[in-house]
Design a protein around this motif. Structure first.
Motif, short mmCIF file in Angstrom:
data_model
loop_
_atom_site.label_atom_id
_atom_site.label_comp_id
_atom_site.label_asym_id
_atom_site.label_seq_id
_atom_site.Cartn_x
_atom_site.Cartn_y
_atom_site.Cartn_z
N ALA A 171 10.74 26.66 44.57
CA ALA A 171 11.30 26.81 43.36
C ALA A 171 10.24 26.79 42.31
O ALA A 171 10.68 26.92 40.90
N MET A 172 9.09 26.19 42.42
CA MET A 172 8.05 26.19 41.38
C MET A 172 6.76 26.70 41.80
O MET A 172 6.45 26.74 43.28
N GLY A 173 6.02 27.06 40.98
CA GLY A 173 4.57 27.73 41.38
C GLY A 173 4.36 28.98 40.70
O GLY A 173 5.07 29.47 40.15
N PRO A 174 3.35 29.51 40.99
CA PRO A 174 2.79 30.75 40.65
C PRO A 174 3.44 32.13 41.09
O PRO A 174 3.77 31.93 42.21
N GLU A 175 3.48 33.15 40.52
CA GLU A 175 4.14 34.25 40.98
C GLU A 175 3.28 34.94 42.09
O GLU A 175 3.64 35.67 42.69
N SER A 176 2.17 34.77 42.00
CA SER A 176 1.18 35.28 43.25
C SER A 176 -0.13 34.39 43.28
O SER A 176 -0.18 33.60 42.21
N ILE A 177 -0.65 34.46 44.22
CA ILE A 177 -2.01 33.33 44.52
C ILE A 177 -3.20 34.19 44.75
O ILE A 177 -3.52 34.84 45.59
N GLU A 178 -4.11 33.93 43.57
CA GLU A 178 -5.23 34.78 43.30
C GLU A 178 -6.54 34.10 43.09
O GLU A 178 -7.39 34.54 42.69
N TYR B 181 4.01 30.96 35.86
CA TYR B 181 4.25 29.88 36.63
C TYR B 181 5.73 29.23 36.64
O TYR B 181 6.11 29.05 35.29
N THR B 182 6.17 29.14 37.51
CA THR B 182 7.60 28.85 37.29
C THR B 182 8.01 27.27 37.69
O THR B 182 7.32 26.63 38.60
N ALA C 150 -3.83 25.64 44.04
CA ALA C 150 -3.53 24.12 43.88
C ALA C 150 -1.99 24.13 43.30
O ALA C 150 -1.44 23.08 43.70
N LEU C 151 -1.81 24.98 42.41
CA LEU C 151 -0.38 24.92 41.74
C LEU C 151 0.70 25.14 42.50
O LEU C 151 2.02 24.89 42.57
N TYR D 281 -6.92 27.89 41.43
CA TYR D 281 -6.13 27.36 40.51
C TYR D 281 -4.52 27.63 41.19
O TYR D 281 -3.75 26.76 41.19
N ASP D 282 -4.32 28.88 41.46
CA ASP D 282 -3.08 29.25 41.68
C ASP D 282 -2.67 28.55 43.07
O ASP D 282 -1.36 28.11 43.31
N GLU E 261 -12.77 26.44 38.01
CA GLU E 261 -12.28 28.01 37.57
C GLU E 261 -11.80 27.64 36.07
O GLU E 261 -11.66 28.27 35.22
N VAL F 218 0.94 24.44 45.81
CA VAL F 218 1.02 23.47 46.92
C VAL F 218 2.10 22.36 46.78
O VAL F 218 2.96 22.23 47.78
#
Lengths: 242, 242, 242, 242, 242, 242
Positions: free
Chosen positions: A39-46, D233-234, A52-53, A49-50, D88, A55
């Protein structure tokens, strides 16, 4: 009935659906696969930092899965984010798709090459190859420089296929590993173009997870992967307290 | 229907039957497992010499399997004898049980220890751990000094179980790997005694072989594992000519 | 008088004679060299399958050598087939030509490159470099794509020489290693063309085997290389029973 | 004036203060050190799960530091959580205390041993030693089995000191590395007890971070450590959007 | 006041002065840097032979430094000649510039490439990368083929800068390491040309040496680096008797 | 006639004579062995400092040997001091005794253990094992804590023999390597006591050096080991100018 949960750790729901389809295609009829996104987190992981957020949301899905009686989990991002933490949380096995793809690749060839999205992620792929013991088998990690969310656009499929064919030739590798969950459904096409076995980590991880359940195997809780100690978590993250 | 052939490369038929039972217990109902022994070779494999003399018979079984339409093979001896040659000969995947056990072990723990038969075989086990990339994960290879053919005698089971428990403690490993196909049916007992995941390579290899078939993967024929070139073989071994 | 037996594990007798000449050229006058081929096996070794089928015949030659009082053995094929098994069988030392060539190369340079026959054998050469500890010293393994039995035809010599010169330049290696016993008599020519030390493994292995005898050294029988245990061998291979 | 921010990634404020004192003791008078804890996260870090949940709060502190013009950062937890992601995000250098301690240890000895808190964290310490290139120099990682938050209680200091002395003897290591930021102020005492150099990673990382600033060095932004790409980020984590 | 002695192990005094300037530029105002050359030895170091003959003079400077109360030493030659012996002799820390540069490089990037003088020295640079644990991080060692003493001539600066830019591109490395003390003052220029962090080992080693003193760290005298045993030295070298 | 010069790099002449005897015992009757000590240097080598000060004298002996037409050299100290420099200077091959002993050990077993003099030298032995590629084969390096010059006293022989027997048992190694030229004549006795092959590096290096000459091999002069460049050497060391 075995229940495997495939977690796409980004929030791109179409990608989650595609991943689910690829996973379902390779398991026995008696195995249920559910594909979810946090339900939370980045829209893609690249980036790191992405990752980590992504997880915390991924771990929330593991916690929800435990309440739902899930038997095994797949982390469907080629950086294998949160894998160690997820193993501490889940009663059943957890596999990352990079990990599973590299295991599968070395079962059908002596060497493999990885084709991934952005060049900035190749360092992480090499780090995983070292950690899992497959660095000597990995002949190259190559980037197509297509962002994750553009992989579903028509030109991406052709570009990735072409790069895979060129990489197979240049590196002289026995096997090609697709380095992003967003490439899961390119597998058949790339196989035709390269003439070598092509590994989609989503399929490999899902099938191996089902196998570990069938073998009666769970993550060892002897030491490092014992359940986290109960303690106080402060602030916004309190929802993850176990 | 998937057909997996498990080859016990020694000529001890009771062991072959026990291996077949362990293999059948972990596959889907739609998969057929046939367990065979070569018509020629040593009665047990406990040296490089035994391995070398077991391989021609093993390859004859692969050749027979190809004629019978077998989909995948398991080599059920912890030295993984003839694995590379078998991969050249078979159209489908081939897995050794040491290989498969080490793959499985590192999927459910960071470290493992192997418990095997005679001390003289520990060098080979370490060599395989190095070759497959698992040397850093392997904390120890330990011998119970019970010959292969004595494993089916009652005291062996207790002695191996006790050694596994002691090794798990001493090495601090997350996982125990059983280092002989003759220990395949000790798995449940050793699991109870050690409290850590215990890997029987026969079960792991059979299930992973079935998985590779389900994933549509075969050994790469791009280079090293291409089909052997046709040529003249002289003498007693002419039966193996392809 | 020291007696060294050089075993060409394929059945190509002209190659055996050429190998014998190269071996004899480097030992002391008080050392006898006999060059033999097994009575059974493939006419050339260009795959894992060929290696596997060459080994029983090779071991029969070791057994015959033991009865004849041979002091040390050389296995004259760059895949070092059957080396471990031969060490268990022979009272005196046994050297493979890949092994000996890599030892020699690192005594006269920090890095070396291997020039071999078919690309499909380069994986095996790298595997040996890893096993013997010379992977960091090995800068490249290159194939001329000339089959073993064509090496004696006139154009082969020029082609191999040219490739060696080009490889020495490209890899920047200190030393060139000839990766096939069939190239043993190319050594002088390649040395002239490249200007760097060139190692023929047949010569190196024969001279080092003679040296080990002079040093009073034999394969350790302490553990792994102890004599094979007496046991029953079934079928065509009964002739190898020890 | 150089401004270094030392981030204790857990929420135990007394530990943060103690860490700040140790860091301030080793920098030049012209360098300012600020020691902070995240507003969210676990009260101590003793598992992969704790690490994972500490990282978002840690990254928020990096983001805040960037707005405040901080020149360099130290991550004061021996698992070096979030190090790659922090690199980063930050314009200046970022060092983990495990990383810095291992660098320092190998500058004053050929080998070192780590003494840490719970046995379940030793796997992570070894993983970092491998990643940073110091696995061959690391002779052992030993746990005192005292939880992080108990380190400030009187008996802990004596127990850790005693274990360090025993480890120095047993491992024969040149140097002892303290494996937890909570041991930062044990350094002098352990040095007296062991007679070998003892490294506190907090002091080492802070001083090396100051050095990197003095040398004009920043994390390379060429590839992997380029600034994260802007994206959506959601959910609860939206505060970390950059 | 901390006193650091930077020893240029060749006898080229202008180079010593330039090295001294670079070293002084990076330390605190309370640190004194003295730059010296041995009274004996080669005018430049471009071979193992040169290194070997430079070491006795270098050790004489360490011995003189000890009498003068020097706190730490830097060996300002990229082969790190005499480093182990110097550590036995000096009470305080000793750093080589290759060592320090590689430590610094891996603190600000995952990978680095070295640009050095003559190709004949690249083997030594690789050997050091292996010894210090940085071989996996080192992507390449490249020679500009300009002799050490020509580095101060105008065209050298441009040639080295150009090579660094090309190497950064080709190797895809995060960081460039300057592989000769004679390049110490090229650092700013190469940084501008490449856009990546550039490490001068003289500056890095001097600042890290100062840091080790501030951290209260000295070379461990526990084993290998204990003071040399008193004994008789014969001949011209008697001056070095300790 | 082949002329091999064995250089004992310390100035203990009785040891030089004993070394000469051991070397002469293993070569062909047509090979001349001369054993020499440098005119300058330490009376024994037990530290990096001793090694460093022994090297100029050793190189003077190489230079003298070149004028005398020596065909190959052995450096008879287990630290292999000055090996790279000597290779640059000599036209023929140069072998160190640690190097040669480790090569020989891995020709007759999979693993070996080293028994040496003082514990402070064990770090150097491990470093050489890593450099030569034999670290995985080396199971242990053990010190008897007898100084080099005391090895010729009666109790030393028994103490070393006893330690070797105990080490062979504890490490489970296939082979024992004697880690000091001063132990060269203990070989027969230790062989009897341990029941495993025992390697004296002096004998091994001398015989292998003779072999390299017979094979027509010299150190590669292609790159790193090219002859040192002519240049000015200042001070006491001017005698070594080439």
């Amino acid at each position: 009935m075995t229940h495997i949960r495939v977690i796409n750790p980004n929030t791109a729901l179409e990608m989650t659906e595609s991943i689910g389809r690829c996973a379902r295609a390779v398991v026995s009829s008696s195995t249920e696969v559910t594909a979810v996104s946090p339900a939370m987190g980045p829209e893609s992981i690249e980036s790191h930092y992405d990752e980590a957020l992504a997880v915390p949301g991924l771990l929330a899905e593991i916690a929800a899965g435990e309440r739902a009686g899930v038997d095994a989990y797949v982390i469907a991002c080629f950086g294998d984010p949160g894998l160690d933490a997820a193993r501490e949380l889940a009663a059943g096995p957890v596999l990352g798709i990079a990990e599973a793809a590299m295991h599968a690749a070395t079962m059908v060839g002596r060497t493999f090459s990885v084709v991934t999205t952005l060049a900035r992620t190749t360092g992480r792929a090499w780090e995983l190859a070292h950690r899992y013991g497959f660095a000597a088998a990995c002949r190259g990690v190559h980037a197509c420089e297509i962002p994750v969310l553009d992989l579903e656009k028509p030109p991406a499929r052709a570009a990735v296929t072409e790069l895979c064919a060129s990489v197979a030739e240049r590196d002289g590798s026995d096997v090609i590993v697709l380095g992003c969950a967003g490439m899961a459904d390119f597998c058949a096409e790339v196989t035709r173009a390269t003439g070598v076995p092509v590994i989609d980590g989503v399929a490999a991880a899902t099938r191996f997870a089902e196998s570990l359940v069938a073998l009666g195997l769970r993550t060892s809780t002897r030491g490092e992967y014992a359940r986290p100690l109960p303690k106080r978590y402060t602030g916004l993250l309190r929802d993850f307290t176990i």
